[in-house]
Scaffold this motif. Sequence first.
Motif, PDB file in Angstrom:
ATOM      1  N   ASP A 270       0.835  -1.210   0.000  1.00 13.74           N
ATOM      2  CA  ASP A 270       0.000   0.000   0.000  1.00 13.74           C
ATOM      3  C   ASP A 270       0.865   1.254   0.000  1.00 13.74           C
ATOM      4  O   ASP A 270       0.637   2.190  -0.775  1.00 13.74           O
ATOM      5  N   GLY A 271       1.853   1.270   0.881  1.00 16.61           N
ATOM      6  CA  GLY A 271       2.739   2.434   0.943  1.00 16.61           C
ATOM      7  C   GLY A 271       3.565   2.598  -0.307  1.00 16.61           C
ATOM      8  O   GLY A 271       3.725   3.710  -0.830  1.00 16.61           O
ATOM      9  N   LEU A 272       4.086   1.493  -0.834  1.00 20.22           N
ATOM     10  CA  LEU A 272       4.947   1.580  -2.012  1.00 20.22           C
ATOM     11  C   LEU A 272       4.180   2.012  -3.261  1.00 20.22           C
ATOM     12  O   LEU A 272       4.703   2.776  -4.079  1.00 20.22           O
ATOM     13  N   VAL A 273       2.948   1.550  -3.420  1.00 17.17           N
ATOM     14  CA  VAL A 273       2.164   1.958  -4.600  1.00 17.17           C
ATOM     15  C   VAL A 273       1.959   3.469  -4.598  1.00 17.17           C
ATOM     16  O   VAL A 273       2.080   4.131  -5.642  1.00 17.17           O
ATOM     17  N   SER A 274       1.672   4.034  -3.441  1.00 18.77           N
ATOM     18  CA  SER A 274       1.516   5.489  -3.361  1.00 18.77           C
ATOM     19  C   SER A 274       2.811   6.196  -3.751  1.00 18.77           C
ATOM     20  O   SER A 274       2.800   7.181  -4.493  1.00 18.77           O
ATOM     21  N   LEU A 275       3.938   5.689  -3.273  1.00 15.26           N
ATOM     22  CA  LEU A 275       5.228   6.303  -3.582  1.00 15.26           C
ATOM     23  C   LEU A 275       5.586   6.146  -5.055  1.00 15.26           C
ATOM     24  O   LEU A 275       6.171   7.057  -5.658  1.00 15.26           O
ATOM     25  N   VAL A 276       5.234   5.007  -5.638  1.00 15.62           N
ATOM     26  CA  VAL A 276       5.482   4.803  -7.071  1.00 15.62           C
ATOM     27  C   VAL A 276       4.724   5.834  -7.889  1.00 15.62           C
ATOM     28  O   VAL A 276       5.255   6.414  -8.850  1.00 15.62           O
ATOM     29  N   HIS A 277       3.491   6.117  -7.517  1.00 14.98           N
ATOM     30  CA  HIS A 277       2.676   7.079  -8.268  1.00 14.98           C
ATOM     31  C   HIS A 277       3.140   8.518  -8.071  1.00 14.98           C
ATOM     32  O   HIS A 277       2.867   9.380  -8.907  1.00 14.98           O
ATOM     33  N   ILE A 278       3.850   8.782  -6.985  1.00 17.64           N
ATOM     34  CA  ILE A 278       4.362  10.140  -6.743  1.00 17.64           C
ATOM     35  C   ILE A 278       5.722  10.339  -7.410  1.00 17.64           C
ATOM     36  O   ILE A 278       5.958  11.361  -8.067  1.00 17.64           O
ATOM     37  N   VAL A 305       2.710  -4.850  -5.727  1.00 20.72           N
ATOM     38  CA  VAL A 305       2.950  -3.501  -6.245  1.00 20.72           C
ATOM     39  C   VAL A 305       2.715  -3.449  -7.750  1.00 20.72           C
ATOM     40  O   VAL A 305       2.032  -2.547  -8.267  1.00 20.72           O
ATOM     41  N   LEU A 306       3.264  -4.406  -8.478  1.00 21.47           N
ATOM     42  CA  LEU A 306       3.127  -4.404  -9.935  1.00 21.47           C
ATOM     43  C   LEU A 306       1.677  -4.592 -10.368  1.00 21.47           C
ATOM     44  O   LEU A 306       1.253  -4.076 -11.406  1.00 21.47           O
ATOM     45  N   ASN A 307       0.894  -5.315  -9.570  1.00 19.22           N
ATOM     46  CA  ASN A 307      -0.513  -5.526  -9.904  1.00 19.22           C
ATOM     47  C   ASN A 307      -1.394  -4.328  -9.556  1.00 19.22           C
ATOM     48  O   ASN A 307      -2.442  -4.136 -10.172  1.00 19.22           O
ATOM     49  N   ARG A 308      -0.974  -3.516  -8.599  1.00 17.44           N
ATOM     50  CA  ARG A 308      -1.825  -2.421  -8.127  1.00 17.44           C
ATOM     51  C   ARG A 308      -1.479  -1.074  -8.768  1.00 17.44           C
ATOM     52  O   ARG A 308      -2.354  -0.219  -8.918  1.00 17.44           O
ATOM     53  N   ALA A 309      -0.209  -0.867  -9.075  1.00 18.26           N
ATOM     54  CA  ALA A 309       0.191   0.429  -9.647  1.00 18.26           C
ATOM     55  C   ALA A 309      -0.236   0.509 -11.108  1.00 18.26           C
ATOM     56  O   ALA A 309      -0.384  -0.501 -11.791  1.00 18.26           O
TER      57      ALA A 309
END
Length: 343
Positions: A270-278, A305-309
């Motif tokens: 959850d945290g990493l997906v947000s950071l990837v999008h930023i 992460v790869l499935n959610r981003a």
Amino acid sequence: MTMAEAKLYLGIDLGGTFVKIGIVDDTGHICRKYSFPVDQDEYKTSILDTAVISTEKVLESTDCLSLSACPGLAGIGVSATGQIDPHTGTVVGAAGHIPNYIGSHIAENFHKAFNLNVAVANDADCSLLGECSYGAAQGARNVIMMTLGTGVGGGILVDGKLVSGSRGAAGEIGHIIINDDGEKCSCGNKGCLEHYASTKALVNKVRKAVSDGSISPSCLNHVSTTAYNDLSYINGKTIFEALSDSTCNGGSDRNVLFNIVDQWENYIADGLVSLVHIFNPDSIIIGGGVSEAGEMLVGPIRNKVLNRAMPSFTDGLSIKAAELGNESGMIGAVVNYRHQFCE
């Protein structure tokens, strides 16, 4: 370059549970390393005082003195938990779980004790610098480092430059709020990533499951003589060993353990997906002691992460464990020192 020709530095990684001290040369090689608990008296002695005292013990030890250059150390690099002002080497903020830590003058105290130049930076920033120089992120220019331990730390590299913010406190990703109706974090807010995604959070969940009978102690303690009513044997290492070991591969024990770990990894993702999008990184590095579990830890997180981003953010995105392992803070602290005093 021989050891006699290389300069030697003290690389100190000051965490909420241990201080790790390394004698590190200017190629990133750790010649000697040591570890001391900082909470042995429940923090009655400040962790900074414990770190200084521990360093004195190291420098006085026969093992250290056997290095011919040890008495002539070139400087001290410190990797420290919390928000660190790198200009003054002072702790300007922390999550609140370490008593008497905010306001600690790390650089000043180490300079007074050892009469050497001192560079101090946040632990995750140092880990990132170490990985970018000698580890998993060599050659990458846009990197997110997440370190899992007593808390959740972060280091961020954008276009080859460390994101430090106005006071050096940027990258405090452990306090991204992932659940505004969540449990209270040590920082005072509710639902912080750190409260759910730290290794400490995982260990606490597993210990509770063992305590209430959801998991048999033998599932995690099958090679230990530790009494079952003492849950101190449960840590990140034993949890992942239990998941990989055939003695805990069947039945309800492993199912409960797997579900706890899976939910914990969901929080990390959850945290990493947000950071990837930023930040749109080309590399994500997972560090901290638990990263020694390698693909057993990182594989599921990568998939989540790869499935959610969004697909445009995951093209070419690398997600892997830190290659320097639990030593990245010590090595990165010396890299930071050299950036500050040798360039």
